[in-house]
Design a protein around this motif. Sequence first.
Motif, PDB file in Angstrom:
ATOM      1  N   VAL A 164      40.019  46.791  45.665  1.00  0.00           N
ATOM      2  CA  VAL A 164      40.343  45.664  45.993  1.00  0.00           C
ATOM      3  C   VAL A 164      39.909  44.968  46.894  1.00  0.00           C
ATOM      4  O   VAL A 164      39.886  45.634  48.090  1.00  0.00           O
ATOM      5  CB  VAL A 164      41.466  45.432  45.828  1.00  0.00           C
ATOM      6  CG1 VAL A 164      42.224  45.730  47.102  1.00  0.00           C
ATOM      7  CG2 VAL A 164      41.682  43.739  45.557  1.00  0.00           C
ATOM      8  N   GLY A 165      39.578  43.420  46.502  1.00  0.00           N
ATOM      9  CA  GLY A 165      38.959  43.332  47.908  1.00  0.00           C
ATOM     10  C   GLY A 165      39.746  41.804  48.801  1.00  0.00           C
ATOM     11  O   GLY A 165      41.010  41.452  48.043  1.00  0.00           O
ATOM     12  N   ASP A 166      39.108  40.939  49.728  1.00  0.00           N
ATOM     13  CA  ASP A 166      39.889  39.915  49.963  1.00  0.00           C
ATOM     14  C   ASP A 166      40.047  38.649  49.331  1.00  0.00           C
ATOM     15  O   ASP A 166      38.789  38.258  48.332  1.00  0.00           O
ATOM     16  CB  ASP A 166      39.490  39.520  51.271  1.00  0.00           C
ATOM     17  CG  ASP A 166      39.576  40.703  52.652  1.00  0.00           C
ATOM     18  OD1 ASP A 166      40.815  41.616  52.606  1.00  0.00           O
ATOM     19  OD2 ASP A 166      38.454  41.557  52.951  1.00  0.00           O
ATOM     20  N   PHE A 167      41.363  38.298  49.471  1.00  0.00           N
ATOM     21  CA  PHE A 167      41.320  36.971  48.895  1.00  0.00           C
ATOM     22  C   PHE A 167      40.266  35.297  48.750  1.00  0.00           C
ATOM     23  O   PHE A 167      40.223  35.451  50.485  1.00  0.00           O
ATOM     24  CB  PHE A 167      43.107  36.688  48.647  1.00  0.00           C
ATOM     25  CG  PHE A 167      44.166  36.455  47.950  1.00  0.00           C
ATOM     26  CD1 PHE A 167      43.395  36.251  46.292  1.00  0.00           C
ATOM     27  CD2 PHE A 167      44.151  37.955  47.626  1.00  0.00           C
ATOM     28  CE1 PHE A 167      44.219  37.116  45.468  1.00  0.00           C
ATOM     29  CE2 PHE A 167      45.195  38.566  46.741  1.00  0.00           C
ATOM     30  CZ  PHE A 167      45.187  38.055  45.152  1.00  0.00           C
ATOM     31  N   SER A 168      40.498  34.575  48.075  1.00  0.00           N
ATOM     32  CA  SER A 168      39.527  33.585  48.700  1.00  0.00           C
ATOM     33  C   SER A 168      39.344  32.668  47.141  1.00  0.00           C
ATOM     34  O   SER A 168      38.564  33.150  46.338  1.00  0.00           O
ATOM     35  CB  SER A 168      37.185  34.378  48.259  1.00  0.00           C
ATOM     36  OG  SER A 168      36.991  33.014  49.101  1.00  0.00           O
ATOM     37  N   GLU A 169      39.949  31.548  47.504  1.00  0.00           N
ATOM     38  CA  GLU A 169      40.003  30.089  46.839  1.00  0.00           C
ATOM     39  C   GLU A 169      41.153  30.994  46.005  1.00  0.00           C
ATOM     40  O   GLU A 169      41.026  30.847  44.270  1.00  0.00           O
ATOM     41  CB  GLU A 169      39.063  29.934  46.024  1.00  0.00           C
ATOM     42  CG  GLU A 169      37.617  29.237  47.626  1.00  0.00           C
ATOM     43  CD  GLU A 169      37.053  28.899  46.603  1.00  0.00           C
ATOM     44  OE1 GLU A 169      36.122  28.842  45.539  1.00  0.00           O
ATOM     45  OE2 GLU A 169      35.896  27.976  47.277  1.00  0.00           O
ATOM     46  N   GLY A 170      42.094  31.764  46.098  1.00  0.00           N
ATOM     47  CA  GLY A 170      42.905  32.232  45.126  1.00  0.00           C
ATOM     48  C   GLY A 170      42.810  33.809  44.171  1.00  0.00           C
ATOM     49  O   GLY A 170      43.995  33.699  43.625  1.00  0.00           O
ATOM     50  N   LEU A 171      41.526  33.900  44.207  1.00  0.00           N
ATOM     51  CA  LEU A 171      40.878  34.915  43.393  1.00  0.00           C
ATOM     52  C   LEU A 171      40.685  36.475  44.359  1.00  0.00           C
ATOM     53  O   LEU A 171      40.146  35.937  45.761  1.00  0.00           O
ATOM     54  CB  LEU A 171      39.882  34.702  42.452  1.00  0.00           C
ATOM     55  CG  LEU A 171      40.223  33.719  41.623  1.00  0.00           C
ATOM     56  CD1 LEU A 171      38.976  33.279  40.726  1.00  0.00           C
ATOM     57  CD2 LEU A 171      41.744  34.615  41.023  1.00  0.00           C
ATOM     58  N   ALA A 172      40.794  37.261  44.036  1.00  0.00           N
ATOM     59  CA  ALA A 172      40.385  38.082  44.199  1.00  0.00           C
ATOM     60  C   ALA A 172      39.072  39.164  43.620  1.00  0.00           C
ATOM     61  O   ALA A 172      39.822  39.773  42.737  1.00  0.00           O
ATOM     62  CB  ALA A 172      41.114  39.102  45.566  1.00  0.00           C
ATOM     63  N   THR A 173      38.312  40.000  43.914  1.00  0.00           N
ATOM     64  CA  THR A 173      37.868  41.261  43.571  1.00  0.00           C
ATOM     65  C   THR A 173      38.286  42.227  43.277  1.00  0.00           C
ATOM     66  O   THR A 173      39.049  42.550  44.231  1.00  0.00           O
ATOM     67  CB  THR A 173      36.186  41.711  43.922  1.00  0.00           C
ATOM     68  OG1 THR A 173      36.102  41.816  45.270  1.00  0.00           O
ATOM     69  CG2 THR A 173      35.416  40.087  44.086  1.00  0.00           C
ATOM     70  N   PHE A 174      38.552  43.133  42.005  1.00  0.00           N
ATOM     71  CA  PHE A 174      39.089  44.350  42.102  1.00  0.00           C
ATOM     72  C   PHE A 174      38.339  45.382  41.571  1.00  0.00           C
ATOM     73  O   PHE A 174      37.219  44.526  40.139  1.00  0.00           O
ATOM     74  CB  PHE A 174      40.455  44.190  41.656  1.00  0.00           C
ATOM     75  CG  PHE A 174      40.723  44.241  40.586  1.00  0.00           C
ATOM     76  CD1 PHE A 174      41.213  45.257  39.308  1.00  0.00           C
ATOM     77  CD2 PHE A 174      40.508  42.646  39.919  1.00  0.00           C
ATOM     78  CE1 PHE A 174      40.906  44.924  37.944  1.00  0.00           C
ATOM     79  CE2 PHE A 174      40.576  42.482  37.995  1.00  0.00           C
ATOM     80  CZ  PHE A 174      41.133  43.744  37.250  1.00  0.00           C
ATOM     81  N   GLY A 175      38.439  46.748  40.897  1.00  0.00           N
ATOM     82  CA  GLY A 175      37.322  47.847  40.064  1.00  0.00           C
ATOM     83  C   GLY A 175      38.235  48.175  39.515  1.00  0.00           C
ATOM     84  O   GLY A 175      39.153  48.744  39.808  1.00  0.00           O
ATOM     85  N   SER A 176      37.262  48.586  38.528  1.00  0.00           N
ATOM     86  CA  SER A 176      37.933  49.070  37.488  1.00  0.00           C
ATOM     87  C   SER A 176      36.742  50.331  36.442  1.00  0.00           C
ATOM     88  O   SER A 176      36.041  49.509  36.589  1.00  0.00           O
ATOM     89  CB  SER A 176      38.917  48.673  36.383  1.00  0.00           C
ATOM     90  OG  SER A 176      39.784  49.619  35.756  1.00  0.00           O
ATOM     91  N   ALA A 177      36.933  51.425  36.476  1.00  0.00           N
ATOM     92  CA  ALA A 177      35.470  52.343  36.013  1.00  0.00           C
ATOM     93  C   ALA A 177      34.752  51.954  36.599  1.00  0.00           C
ATOM     94  O   ALA A 177      33.814  52.009  35.859  1.00  0.00           O
ATOM     95  CB  ALA A 177      36.473  52.154  34.257  1.00  0.00           C
ATOM     96  N   GLY A 178      34.343  51.845  37.947  1.00  0.00           N
ATOM     97  CA  GLY A 178      32.751  51.154  37.796  1.00  0.00           C
ATOM     98  C   GLY A 178      32.410  49.306  37.830  1.00  0.00           C
ATOM     99  O   GLY A 178      31.465  49.467  38.106  1.00  0.00           O
ATOM    100  N   GLN A 179      33.495  49.231  36.879  1.00  0.00           N
ATOM    101  CA  GLN A 179      33.155  47.580  36.657  1.00  0.00           C
ATOM    102  C   GLN A 179      34.011  46.856  37.648  1.00  0.00           C
ATOM    103  O   GLN A 179      35.131  47.041  38.569  1.00  0.00           O
ATOM    104  CB  GLN A 179      33.101  47.119  35.329  1.00  0.00           C
ATOM    105  CG  GLN A 179      31.830  48.096  34.955  1.00  0.00           C
ATOM    106  CD  GLN A 179      30.831  47.618  34.250  1.00  0.00           C
ATOM    107  OE1 GLN A 179      30.409  46.630  34.560  1.00  0.00           O
ATOM    108  NE2 GLN A 179      30.187  47.915  35.588  1.00  0.00           N
ATOM    109  N   PHE A 180      33.798  45.554  37.984  1.00  0.00           N
ATOM    110  CA  PHE A 180      34.236  44.914  38.977  1.00  0.00           C
ATOM    111  C   PHE A 180      34.597  43.198  38.164  1.00  0.00           C
ATOM    112  O   PHE A 180      33.555  42.571  37.460  1.00  0.00           O
ATOM    113  CB  PHE A 180      33.922  44.333  39.840  1.00  0.00           C
ATOM    114  CG  PHE A 180      33.721  45.185  41.024  1.00  0.00           C
ATOM    115  CD1 PHE A 180      34.805  46.117  41.991  1.00  0.00           C
ATOM    116  CD2 PHE A 180      32.792  46.117  40.767  1.00  0.00           C
ATOM    117  CE1 PHE A 180      34.629  47.304  42.589  1.00  0.00           C
ATOM    118  CE2 PHE A 180      32.813  47.117  41.567  1.00  0.00           C
ATOM    119  CZ  PHE A 180      33.235  48.259  42.717  1.00  0.00           C
ATOM    120  N   GLY A 181      36.349  42.714  38.642  1.00  0.00           N
ATOM    121  CA  GLY A 181      36.527  42.252  38.109  1.00  0.00           C
ATOM    122  C   GLY A 181      37.051  40.884  39.136  1.00  0.00           C
ATOM    123  O   GLY A 181      37.763  41.171  40.000  1.00  0.00           O
TER     124      GLY A 181
END
Length: 440
Positions: A164-181
């Motif tokens: 999981v990534g840091d929050f920026s503008e209220g959203l953060a990246t996260f990973g699942s099964a090699g894909q990111f959202g």
Amino acid sequence: MIPFLMNFSRLARSLNVTVAAATLLLLAACHTAQPPAPVAVKSPPPASPSFLQWDAVGDFSEGLAMVELGKQWGFVDQTGHVVAAPQWDNVFPFSSGRAIVVHDNKWGLIDPTGQFVVTMRWNKIYPFHDGLARAGYRTLANEDKFCFLDLSGKVVLAPQWEQVGDFSEGLATFGSAGQFGYLDKTGQTVLPPQWDAAQPFANGMAEVKHDGKWGFVDKTGKILSDQQWESDEPPEFVDGLAKVKLNGLWGFIDKSAHAVVDLKWNDVDLFSENLARVKRGDRFGFVDKLGQVVITVQWFDAADFSEGLAAVYLPTPLGRWGYIDPTGQMAIPPQWFRAGSFHGGLALVQFVGGDNHKFGFIDKTGQPVGASDWDDAADFANGFARVARGGKWGFIDKTGKVISDPQWDKAFDFSDGFARVRQGDKWGFIDQTGHILGTP
């Protein structure tokens, strides 16, 4: 421009989805686990000054600087007094009123008085972004998961992400099964994992990667352009434009992902003062934000514009650097072996070439300011420049006046009013008058 002798000028791991029962166990463990007792903070020695006594030091940040003594780290204030005695294996600069500290592979947070805000219970803590900090937690199943803490140290999103990534503008990246959202601050998925890589949001848009190419999405997941761009790194917007590459050639796009500078250049630099350096073959020129060539591609080398001037190189008759203005006219004739960008009205240049190289500074008329025979030097930063003679470093101000004689074995630029300096194997700080911090 290539530096010389001085300072010239995301996530990709797979996420194994746990079963519901394991997740419940994890969350229960998080809420029932009691933090260990706080690690005792040693009382600072009374009125202990920081002369040149430290094994290592860091720049001041939010009024405090990291200091090391005997492989242990603490903090001093801008009067030179110890506010948190060296006691941790590692520390990080203060940010948002908190500093990360590490001891026996456990991580915590302290406030500016050296008191614990978060006890030493975490396997990892990252700096605060958007009011929240990522923290790593070892679960009962011996798995590493990340959660988020607020500034009080409270867990606001329980450990559940491996990536999981840091929050920026209220959203953060996260990973699942090699894909990111992307997820929001409630922990809910806003944009499902679907990209090979994803960058933080900025100005309402984010760069995402698919099949080796980068594109842009908004916070609804809408693709801002069908075109994708070739690059090892995501495009970076500066002044509303980002450089992109397609079929091996470079240009610029706006935030609608429309090309505003045709992709026809062998290389480009980011815009500086409304002009961007472009390269065709082995020559350089400049374009404006409409993509118009305003300075003909003719220079054998060139630097970005800074304070209305850009350094350019002419190989004949002697091979020297000079400066042009934004119309391409020669403002200062070529005469230096090297020439850097202007900072605060002064530019670092090399007066003498060969083994006996000598450096100094010029103003915008090309006239020397101060000495022109330094053995080495660095650009002005925060009003001062580092200069060297006989293997020792000192500092000058913008008039060329020496404020600290070359005496330091190593020195760093001023930051937050102080510069880090080393003499022998000990470090300390000097202020903008050259006074050693902590001395009477």
